[in-house]
Design an enzyme around this catalytic site. Structure first.
Site, PDB file in Angstrom:
ATOM      1  N   CYS A 224       4.198  10.976  -8.362  1.00  0.00           N
ATOM      2  CA  CYS A 224       3.901  10.161  -7.178  1.00  0.00           C
ATOM      3  C   CYS A 224       5.118   9.456  -6.600  1.00  0.00           C
ATOM      4  O   CYS A 224       5.065   8.933  -5.487  1.00  0.00           O
ATOM      5  CB  CYS A 224       2.828   9.125  -7.524  1.00  0.00           C
ATOM      6  SG  CYS A 224       1.271   9.861  -8.062  1.00  0.00           S
ATOM      7  N   HIS A 303      14.696   6.298 -14.511  1.00  0.00           N
ATOM      8  CA  HIS A 303      14.044   7.404 -15.228  1.00  0.00           C
ATOM      9  C   HIS A 303      13.966   7.056 -16.717  1.00  0.00           C
ATOM     10  O   HIS A 303      14.985   6.836 -17.358  1.00  0.00           O
ATOM     11  CB  HIS A 303      14.825   8.702 -15.027  1.00  0.00           C
ATOM     12  CG  HIS A 303      13.989   9.932 -15.177  1.00  0.00           C
ATOM     13  ND1 HIS A 303      13.222  10.171 -16.285  1.00  0.00           N
ATOM     14  CD2 HIS A 303      13.795  10.988 -14.352  1.00  0.00           C
ATOM     15  CE1 HIS A 303      12.585  11.331 -16.145  1.00  0.00           C
ATOM     16  NE2 HIS A 303      12.911  11.845 -14.973  1.00  0.00           N
ATOM     17  N   HIS A 387       7.808  -7.821   3.330  1.00  0.00           N
ATOM     18  CA  HIS A 387       6.684  -6.895   3.141  1.00  0.00           C
ATOM     19  C   HIS A 387       6.887  -6.070   1.873  1.00  0.00           C
ATOM     20  O   HIS A 387       8.023  -5.723   1.526  1.00  0.00           O
ATOM     21  CB  HIS A 387       6.544  -5.955   4.347  1.00  0.00           C
ATOM     22  CG  HIS A 387       6.495  -6.661   5.661  1.00  0.00           C
ATOM     23  ND1 HIS A 387       5.383  -7.369   6.085  1.00  0.00           N
ATOM     24  CD2 HIS A 387       7.423  -6.795   6.647  1.00  0.00           C
ATOM     25  CE1 HIS A 387       5.629  -7.888   7.276  1.00  0.00           C
ATOM     26  NE2 HIS A 387       6.860  -7.557   7.632  1.00  0.00           N
ATOM     27  N   HIS A 391       2.974   1.451  -4.519  1.00  0.00           N
ATOM     28  CA  HIS A 391       2.248   2.715  -4.628  1.00  0.00           C
ATOM     29  C   HIS A 391       0.787   2.467  -4.991  1.00  0.00           C
ATOM     30  O   HIS A 391       0.484   1.823  -5.996  1.00  0.00           O
ATOM     31  CB  HIS A 391       2.909   3.598  -5.680  1.00  0.00           C
ATOM     32  CG  HIS A 391       2.082   4.781  -6.082  1.00  0.00           C
ATOM     33  ND1 HIS A 391       1.550   5.666  -5.177  1.00  0.00           N
ATOM     34  CD2 HIS A 391       1.676   5.210  -7.308  1.00  0.00           C
ATOM     35  CE1 HIS A 391       0.863   6.596  -5.825  1.00  0.00           C
ATOM     36  NE2 HIS A 391       0.922   6.336  -7.109  1.00  0.00           N
ATOM     37  N   HIS A 420      -8.303   1.672  -0.703  1.00  0.00           N
ATOM     38  CA  HIS A 420      -9.710   1.640  -0.322  1.00  0.00           C
ATOM     39  C   HIS A 420     -10.026   2.698   0.730  1.00  0.00           C
ATOM     40  O   HIS A 420     -11.025   3.416   0.621  1.00  0.00           O
ATOM     41  CB  HIS A 420     -10.066   0.250   0.217  1.00  0.00           C
ATOM     42  CG  HIS A 420     -11.499   0.103   0.619  1.00  0.00           C
ATOM     43  ND1 HIS A 420     -11.946   0.397   1.894  1.00  0.00           N
ATOM     44  CD2 HIS A 420     -12.598  -0.294  -0.081  1.00  0.00           C
ATOM     45  CE1 HIS A 420     -13.244   0.176   1.969  1.00  0.00           C
ATOM     46  NE2 HIS A 420     -13.668  -0.248   0.786  1.00  0.00           N
ATOM     47  N   ASN A 424      -5.761   7.393  -3.683  1.00  0.00           N
ATOM     48  CA  ASN A 424      -4.393   7.626  -4.151  1.00  0.00           C
ATOM     49  C   ASN A 424      -3.911   8.943  -3.540  1.00  0.00           C
ATOM     50  O   ASN A 424      -4.288  10.025  -3.987  1.00  0.00           O
ATOM     51  CB  ASN A 424      -4.366   7.688  -5.679  1.00  0.00           C
ATOM     52  CG  ASN A 424      -2.964   7.950  -6.228  1.00  0.00           C
ATOM     53  OD1 ASN A 424      -2.025   8.190  -5.478  1.00  0.00           O
ATOM     54  ND2 ASN A 424      -2.827   7.910  -7.538  1.00  0.00           N
TER      55      ASN A 424
END
Length: 496
Positions: A224, A303, A387, A391, A420, A424
């Site tokens: 993702c 990572h 802001h 994710h 919502h 995802n």
């Protein structure tokens, strides 16, 4: 005796002490230079014109010295501007809005689950519990192949989904920016779980008849957070290719990855992942400066693949029956927390004001020298960003980051509402969140945005953008027909 009001004086004083401290440290250079400049100005006034003229005449300038000094200044300026990295602009972006026919209300999802898993009611009940607590709404979408009973995860259906999502996003980007296919110099497509031959990037090149010398890349298996990896790759390429446009396409193809087994760890993605995609136009052309929405400031990648637990916490494998699925381990959130910690340790010095960095340093020294049990100081990232785009991997991910970064409800509103409305959507979720902020009319010139994404491997990647101009509320886009209904209250549990 009448009840007395609590004494708020201490907290009020503490607030103003903190504000004073922040202003003092963040403006220490200005506050130091102003008195010095005033003192020099007063001293010059005291000298008088005759003494100033005498002082000027006492200075002896040689022509050779003047020429050498001028050459040195020009040389230093040339080296500085030549070595300065090119500015990368985000001209605009477009998000795919799934058709209404792909909508999957809770009732439909559960009915399909009961029919597909009719021999295992416990798995059906487990999915229902997850869905009740997921934070998803009734309008999320799954691709047409998943609407069949049983689903049709064929190569043809998967390609059909990829074409629908990617071409729709690309067409919208062309429409918004006026970009022509022949003007694309760099193309990067990221899709973690669907990697056909020819690649998805080749599919885009074939569809839009892009130039034969285009630099194209196809990233797969990176989870993702691959969207920000693509942004980082585009940035590096734009640094070495002047006057170029780069298009990044971020998506996840659901069709071939819908799990039909009974392993609970593999059933979780079925409940959370939904259709989505985004196309982003980046450019290093100076002519794009005025109309570009954002300027890329930083990209930080972390990572944790060197650790076995982190490597296997999101893992594609076969279950006992030979059915392939994505397994999400129970220690996923703990591993994500460690990855975030490493990421913000690198990000902090790049973005935090001096006041926060000094407090963090003093606390660290205090813990090392005086008392290791001292509570570590968590920097206030709200001073660095207006802001936050976290994710939308799930309610637990957003809750954990809100708690760890001490964010307000409004700071995580874009992430919760994206989860919502769209679910995802993997690597593209960050762009739906950014679109939400714009659709609410909150993005002003100079605002800073922090995008944070997590992915298999395990990775935590983040990008910082600075708003180039105040952005008008868009009349199109994924939120156009529903933004007035948001934000909505999302209960802890939706009883099905």
């Amino acid at each position: 005796m009448p009840p007395t009001l609590p004494d708020f004086s201490n907290s009020v004083k503490l607030k103003y002490v903190k504000l004073g401290y922040q202003y003092l440290v963040n403006h220490i250079l200005t506050l130091t230079l102003i008195p010095i400049m005033i003192a020099i100005f007063i001293e010059v006034l005291r000298l008088g014109p005759d003494e100033i003229l005498s002082l000027w005449n006492s200075l002896h300038f040689d022509l050779v010295q003047i020429l050498c000094s001028a050459f040195l200044i020009i040389f230093i300026a040339t080296v500085y501007f030549m070595s300065k990295p090119r500015t990368i602009y985000l001209v605009d972006y477009a998000c795919f809005k799934p058709p209404v026919t792909c909508r999957v209300p809770f009732a439909t999802f559960m009915e399909h689950s009961r029919l597909i898993l009719k021999n295992n009611p416990k798995s059906v009940e487990f999915q229902m519990r997850i869905l009740e607590r997921s934070g998803l709404g009734e309008e999320t979408c799954l691709p047409p192949a998943i609407h069949y009973i049983p689903p049709k995860p064929t190569m043809e259906e998967a390609r059909g989904e990829a074409q629908l999502v990617i071409f729709s996003a690309m067409d919208a980007l062309f429409s918004k920016t006026g970009l022509k296919p022949k003007d694309i110099d760099i193309l990067i497509v990221n899709c973690s779980l669907f990697s056909p031959t020819p690649s998805l990037s080749a599919m885009v090149i074939n569809k839009y008849k892009l130039r034969s010398n285009i630099k194209s890349f196809n990233l797969s298996g990176m989870g993702c957070s691959a969207g920000l990896i693509s942004i980082d790759l585009a940035r590096d390429l734009l640094q070495v290719h002047p006057n170029s446009n780069a298009v990044v396409v971020s998506t996840e193809i659901i069709t071939p990855n819908y799990y039909q087994g009974n392993e609970r760890a593999m059933l979780l993605p079925n409940c959370l992942f939904r259709m989505g995609g985004a196309a982003i136009l980046l450019s290093n052309r100076r002519s794009e400066r005025k109309r570009a929405k954002y300027r890329l400031v930083h990209v930080v990648r972390t990572h944790k693949g060197g650790d076995d637990k982190a490597y296997r916490c999101v893992f594609e494998e076969e279950d006992k029956e030979g059915k392939v699925g994505i397994s999400l381990q129970k220690d996923l959130m703990a591993i994500a927390g460690e990855a975030l910690k490493s990421n913000i340790t690198t990000m902090g010095p790049l973005v935090l004001p001096a006041s926060e960095q000094l407090l963090f340093l003093l606390t660290l020294i205090g813990r090392k020298i005086f008392n290791p049990k001292w509570k570590p100081y968590i920097p206030d990232f709200k001073q660095a960003f207006e802001h936050f785009c976290i994710h939308a991997g799930g309610r637990a991910v957003i809750d954990e980051l809100q708690k760890n970064l001490q964010l307000s409800t409004e700071h995580v509103e874009a992430s919760r509402m994206t989860l919502h409305r769209f679910g995802n959507t993997s690597s593209s979720s960050l762009w739906y969140e950014l679109s939400y902020i714009e659709s609410k009319g909150r993005m002003k010139k100079g605002d800073r945005v922090w995008q944070i994404a997590f992915g298999s491997g395990f990775k935590c990647n983040s990008a910082v953008w600075k708003c180039n101009r105040s952005i008008k509320i868009p009349v199109d886009g994924p939120w156009a027909d529903c933004i007035d209904r948001y934000p909505v209250h999302i209960p802890e549990i939706v009883k099905l």
